[in-house]
Scaffold this motif. Sequence first.
Motif, mmCIF file in Angstrom:
data_model
loop_
_atom_site.group_PDB
_atom_site.id
_atom_site.type_symbol
_atom_site.label_atom_id
_atom_site.label_comp_id
_atom_site.label_asym_id
_atom_site.label_seq_id
_atom_site.Cartn_x
_atom_site.Cartn_y
_atom_site.Cartn_z
ATOM 1 N N THR A 190 142.199 94.523 96.634
ATOM 2 C CA THR A 190 142.428 94.623 95.256
ATOM 3 C C THR A 190 143.753 95.413 95.141
ATOM 4 N N GLY A 191 144.139 96.036 96.211
ATOM 5 C CA GLY A 191 145.237 96.906 96.213
ATOM 6 C C GLY A 191 146.119 97.083 97.433
ATOM 7 N N PRO A 192 146.806 97.893 97.682
ATOM 8 C CA PRO A 192 147.724 98.066 98.842
ATOM 9 C C PRO A 192 146.819 98.768 99.991
ATOM 10 N N VAL A 193 146.780 98.272 101.112
ATOM 11 C CA VAL A 193 146.011 98.712 102.303
ATOM 12 C C VAL A 193 146.954 99.058 103.612
ATOM 13 N N GLU A 194 147.003 100.307 104.040
ATOM 14 C CA GLU A 194 147.377 100.927 105.113
ATOM 15 C C GLU A 194 147.491 99.940 106.270
ATOM 16 N N THR A 195 148.570 99.685 107.243
ATOM 17 C CA THR A 195 148.548 99.211 108.293
ATOM 18 C C THR A 195 147.410 99.597 109.363
ATOM 19 N N VAL A 196 146.849 98.784 109.757
ATOM 20 C CA VAL A 196 145.635 98.966 110.905
ATOM 21 C C VAL A 196 145.860 98.482 112.207
ATOM 22 N N GLN A 197 146.120 99.323 113.447
ATOM 23 C CA GLN A 197 146.427 98.901 114.610
ATOM 24 C C GLN A 197 145.319 99.237 115.615
ATOM 25 N N GLY A 198 145.315 98.890 116.629
ATOM 26 C CA GLY A 198 144.378 99.127 117.741
ATOM 27 C C GLY A 198 143.346 98.013 117.734
ATOM 28 N N GLU A 199 142.196 98.264 118.436
ATOM 29 C CA GLU A 199 141.254 97.081 118.840
ATOM 30 C C GLU A 199 140.879 96.633 117.578
ATOM 31 N N ARG A 200 139.756 97.436 117.193
ATOM 32 C CA ARG A 200 138.944 96.802 115.924
ATOM 33 C C ARG A 200 138.224 98.110 115.190
ATOM 34 N N PRO A 201 137.737 97.855 113.852
ATOM 35 C CA PRO A 201 137.301 99.248 113.392
ATOM 36 C C PRO A 201 136.001 99.447 114.058
ATOM 37 N N ARG A 202 135.448 100.661 114.088
ATOM 38 C CA ARG A 202 134.471 101.082 114.933
ATOM 39 C C ARG A 202 133.192 100.659 113.736
ATOM 40 N N SER A 203 132.164 100.010 114.402
ATOM 41 C CA SER A 203 130.971 99.867 113.815
ATOM 42 C C SER A 203 129.996 99.157 114.483
ATOM 43 N N THR A 204 128.553 99.044 114.218
ATOM 44 C CA THR A 204 127.576 98.553 114.932
ATOM 45 C C THR A 204 127.393 96.973 114.978
ATOM 46 N N PRO A 205 126.861 96.345 115.710
ATOM 47 C CA PRO A 205 126.616 94.809 115.328
ATOM 48 C C PRO A 205 126.036 94.424 114.178
ATOM 49 N N PRO A 206 124.861 95.386 113.888
ATOM 50 C CA PRO A 206 124.248 94.938 112.451
ATOM 51 C C PRO A 206 125.148 95.219 111.489
ATOM 52 N N VAL A 207 126.079 96.087 111.410
ATOM 53 C CA VAL A 207 127.077 96.470 110.241
ATOM 54 C C VAL A 207 128.129 95.314 110.275
ATOM 55 N N ARG A 208 128.533 94.683 111.433
ATOM 56 C CA ARG A 208 129.610 93.620 111.437
ATOM 57 C C ARG A 208 128.830 92.520 110.629
ATOM 58 N N ALA A 209 127.646 92.206 111.394
ATOM 59 C CA ALA A 209 126.846 90.866 110.806
ATOM 60 C C ALA A 209 126.671 91.161 109.213
ATOM 61 N N HIS A 210 126.457 92.077 108.964
ATOM 62 C CA HIS A 210 126.416 92.435 107.393
ATOM 63 C C HIS A 210 127.633 92.245 106.654
ATOM 64 N N ALA A 211 128.724 92.700 107.260
ATOM 65 C CA ALA A 211 129.959 92.480 106.692
ATOM 66 C C ALA A 211 130.252 91.171 106.670
ATOM 67 N N LYS A 212 130.097 90.313 107.649
ATOM 68 C CA LYS A 212 130.400 88.793 107.711
ATOM 69 C C LYS A 212 129.527 88.081 106.804
ATOM 70 N N ARG A 213 128.354 88.464 106.416
ATOM 71 C CA ARG A 213 127.480 87.726 105.417
ATOM 72 C C ARG A 213 128.047 87.751 104.004
ATOM 73 N N LEU A 214 128.320 89.127 103.851
ATOM 74 C CA LEU A 214 129.148 89.330 102.598
ATOM 75 C C LEU A 214 130.641 88.992 102.428
ATOM 76 N N GLY A 215 131.272 88.653 103.578
ATOM 77 C CA GLY A 215 132.569 87.963 103.581
ATOM 78 C C GLY A 215 133.590 89.184 103.505
ATOM 79 N N VAL A 216 133.180 90.226 103.970
ATOM 80 C CA VAL A 216 134.053 91.717 103.793
ATOM 81 C C VAL A 216 134.867 91.725 105.295
ATOM 82 N N ASP A 217 136.065 92.147 105.125
ATOM 83 C CA ASP A 217 136.841 92.418 106.289
ATOM 84 C C ASP A 217 136.764 93.804 106.455
ATOM 85 N N LEU A 218 135.966 94.028 107.604
ATOM 86 C CA LEU A 218 136.016 95.401 108.281
ATOM 87 C C LEU A 218 137.391 96.183 108.422
ATOM 88 N N VAL A 219 138.470 95.347 108.717
ATOM 89 C CA VAL A 219 139.645 96.096 108.872
ATOM 90 C C VAL A 219 140.152 96.769 107.497
#
Length: 453
Positions: free
Chosen positions: A150-179
Amino acid sequence: MSTDFRLPDLGEGLTEAEIVQWLVAPGETVALNQTLAEVETAKAIVELPSPYEGVVAALHAGAGDTVAVGAPLIAFDLEGEETPETPSDEGTAAAPAAAEPATQANLVGYGAAPTSGSRPARRARRSGGTETPSVDTAVLEAAPHDVLPTGPVETVQGERPRSTPPVRAHAKRLGVDLVLVAAEVGDRPITRADVDAYAERVSPAVAHPEKAAAPAAVDGERETRIPIRGVRKHTAEAMVASAFTAPHVTCFHTVDVTETMELIASLREDRALSGHRIGPLVVIAKAVCLALGRTPGLNARWDAEAGEIVQHHYVDLGIAAATERGLIVPNIRDADRMSLIGLADALTALTETARSGRTSPSDLAGGTFSITNIGVFGIDAGTPILPPGQSGILAVGAVRPQPWVHRGELAVRQVMTLSLSFDHRVVDGAEGARFLKDVADILQQPGRAILMA
């Protein structure tokens, strides 16, 4: 010219994998060993490192697709594959220069190649200076992003955000971009609470689906269809094969475990053992290992092809674990050689790894006997199905205070029911009963373990 990277053999006879999420996108430059995607096999979530340095030309499958081993997964444009002709001093065309071979990583079981460069940092890095913040679109396109910022987001570089597989799966279910979440939380690992907070702010209906309006009825019916894949598919196939192949027999034994519970309480009060988690399941695991030494038929398997019963001289003890991805049974290797403290530490590590979704396929294969703790759900007894290739599984019920005859008098004691299922082709009733009684005797009087060691 593009080069395809095919889905490699991930081990243990697995024939396919489902793409959980891509971590790269077409047009993105990829380094050697950079993580390309997370894939879910029938046993575990696995990160696929890049075998090449180059530019992603195309993705041959999308998130949620199932890809067979050996099928094209991603295409690369590799540097140095072709070299244009260069005019010579005499004005004639010179022979094409020999192309340098593209750097390639080891595939399965992976590991960086000796000549590989440093892997990009996993930590997200924010852009500095006074530039206008923007989102790295290549990364955004590589991950689910149904919920937009909903607002400006800073540029994110690198491989990917740090999180565990369950957190990534939870984000995917909610449609939330971890970046996008990473841009808010900084360099620390993203937690489930961070994902929920982001979803709550951007789209409360997504964060609380139970509060959303009920779906409209279709032809008078209300239903949800869930694809059968991954761990659930593998578990279903394995259970059907086991139930209709091995003749199951289940016997039960209720035992007074008051002395075991008192022993556990005293061990927990010992400061020297404060760094170890010793609970009933640890003592039961030790009792099982000792009892298997006296009844080797329970630590064996039926080899139909060879026409043999294979007895194991080691115990790879499976511990059933309920995870977000379904039921898995990782193993404690050579559990029979471990002390009580060693078993406690191994069980703690096994549980933490399973809950984080990091259990490897190799840790889920090759068990010789299993334990399932149904007591954590308040259940007293059950009829567990054998894991394929095993001849015995012990279900551990809840510990409950109950009236019990103790030394000729009625008293309130801590009581537990044990349920043993075994393959009647390998184990006869007498051997199964002896095993169950040995385990029960140790739990009733832990000092009897000395006689069996």
